[in-house]
Enzyme design. Sequence first.
Site, short mmCIF file in Angstrom:
data_model
loop_
_atom_site.label_atom_id
_atom_site.label_comp_id
_atom_site.label_asym_id
_atom_site.label_seq_id
_atom_site.Cartn_x
_atom_site.Cartn_y
_atom_site.Cartn_z
N CYS A 1 20.44 -19.65 48.90
CA CYS A 1 20.80 -19.42 50.30
C CYS A 1 19.48 -19.64 51.33
O CYS A 1 19.43 -19.83 52.20
CB CYS A 1 21.54 -18.38 50.51
N GLU B 1 25.01 -27.50 54.04
CA GLU B 1 24.14 -26.85 53.12
C GLU B 1 24.35 -27.50 51.88
O GLU B 1 25.22 -27.73 51.32
CB GLU B 1 24.79 -25.36 52.88
N GLU C 1 27.89 -12.40 53.67
CA GLU C 1 26.38 -13.04 53.59
C GLU C 1 26.94 -14.71 53.27
O GLU C 1 27.28 -14.82 52.21
CB GLU C 1 25.87 -12.59 52.77
#
Length: 492
Positions: free
Chosen positions: A299, A393, A265
């Site tokens: 996230c 990110e 993940e």
Amino acid sequence: MTTVETAPIAPLAWQPPAGAVWSGRWVDGASAMPVHDPEDGTLLGHVTDASPAEVDQAVTGVATAVAAVGSGAGWAAWQRREALEAASRLVARHHEVLAELISREGCKTVREARGEVSRAAETLRLSAQQTGLLTGETLPFSDTARGAGRLGWYTREPVGVVAAITPFNDPLNLVAHKLGPALAGGNGVVLKPAEATPLTALAFVQILLDAGVPADYVAVVPGTGATAGRALVSHPLVDLVSFTGGFRTGNEVARAAGAKKTLMELGGNNAVLVLDDADREAAARAVVAGAFGVAGQNCLSVQRVFVAAPIADRFVQDVVDATETLRVGSKSDPRTDIGPLIGEREARRVQEWVAEACDGGAELRTGGRREGAFHWPTVLTNVPARARVMTEEIFGPVLVIERFDTLDEAVARANDTRFGLQAGVFTAGLESALSVAERLRVGAVMINDSSDFRIDAMPFGGPKQSGVGREGVRYAVEAMTEPKIIAVRHGG
Ligand code: NAD
């Protein structure tokens, strides 16, 4: 905006054992590492900084226990269910202590931490339910002439030893998402929690032991990623690596793991589309909550918004107004909306990325300020396409809003990222909502909500560089067990 106020320091309500747990007893490792509150650097305690030899001991202990009972029959499914149900109740009972640990060593406000504890109890409850669903089926041997005189079926068996590696931003629930399914499936599990947040993980493992998980089915090896993490994922007795963290680390983990089963993940750079027929104010509220919760260290955070040109100016104003009502402050103050980043270094990195965008022509609509580990919620518009706040990110409280003219353009820009975790679309039109949802290359699309929504039973994860496989309790249990066929040749 005022200077960050920090609360007076109180000792932790729960003091962790110093060691890594292995074979059911707390073992003091040879070296220890400190754990600090990122808000003000207060020393909260010490934990073992596990060496490769200590990791080897932990893995070997768990592997021996799991191998001794072969298929896991020694710890029957009903016993696993009862232990996980008890663990869920214990997490709920220790709600405040766990919330305090999450908030003190991590970056969540105490309000956010309480929400995480409730979710972890739910994750364990869902894990307990899965023990009753570990079913197989009979196989159609008579469908081929070669199968005549045979009868067979498959069952689901544990993979063996699961290595769980977790990040700092959800230090309880993401641990529960690995340990719950691993144990439900009948596996042994060795956990390496994030360097910054091992105390919550140690408390959680203590709860599992108190709930009746056999002492030699679970181990925790706090330590660094480079030493303990690497030793764990490369250990030959580990059968499956379940990793949650950044893409770059995920690549290193995959290399070190070699040809093992892996579940990964990884990161996100999530987009929300706001169409011209959307409920503009509701969209602005959801985007602000989704972008700045846990100071953007999530996230599923909203990082990029594409808004239809006719409503763009008013939408930006709504978002800026709502952002400016957010209170930056101490995590322990119940009035606080935005706490610190996990360290001053991370806050400086975020500040640098914002400065880079502004140097390239972006407009700073609000925020942009940093003090120690705190970074104020920041809204940028007209951001250059290749600025890092757009392409990478950010994992911090920064939101980019861009306007679009056509839906095709909005979908193409939302998809223009290496990541594909989740997305949101706001519109009153079912047809546009479904058309956007079908064309976005992500693991989940939330219609009339931001990307930042998840229930713990969902298959969770995404394509591209957002991961490998899916978590979410049922799907993790599926990945952590494998079919085993038994066939009888009876000659009839
Ligand atoms: P990170 O990648 O820095 O660390 C994650 C874990 O990996 C830590 O426990 C770390 O010690 C360990 N690690 C580091 N190097 C290692 C190595 N060589 N071998 C084995 N283990 C190693 O991530 P982080 O900063 O703690 O967390 C933030 C990242 O996690 C973000 O990218 C975020 O998107 C991602 N994340 C993803 C999800 C998801 O479900 N997709 C959820 C939460 C966080």
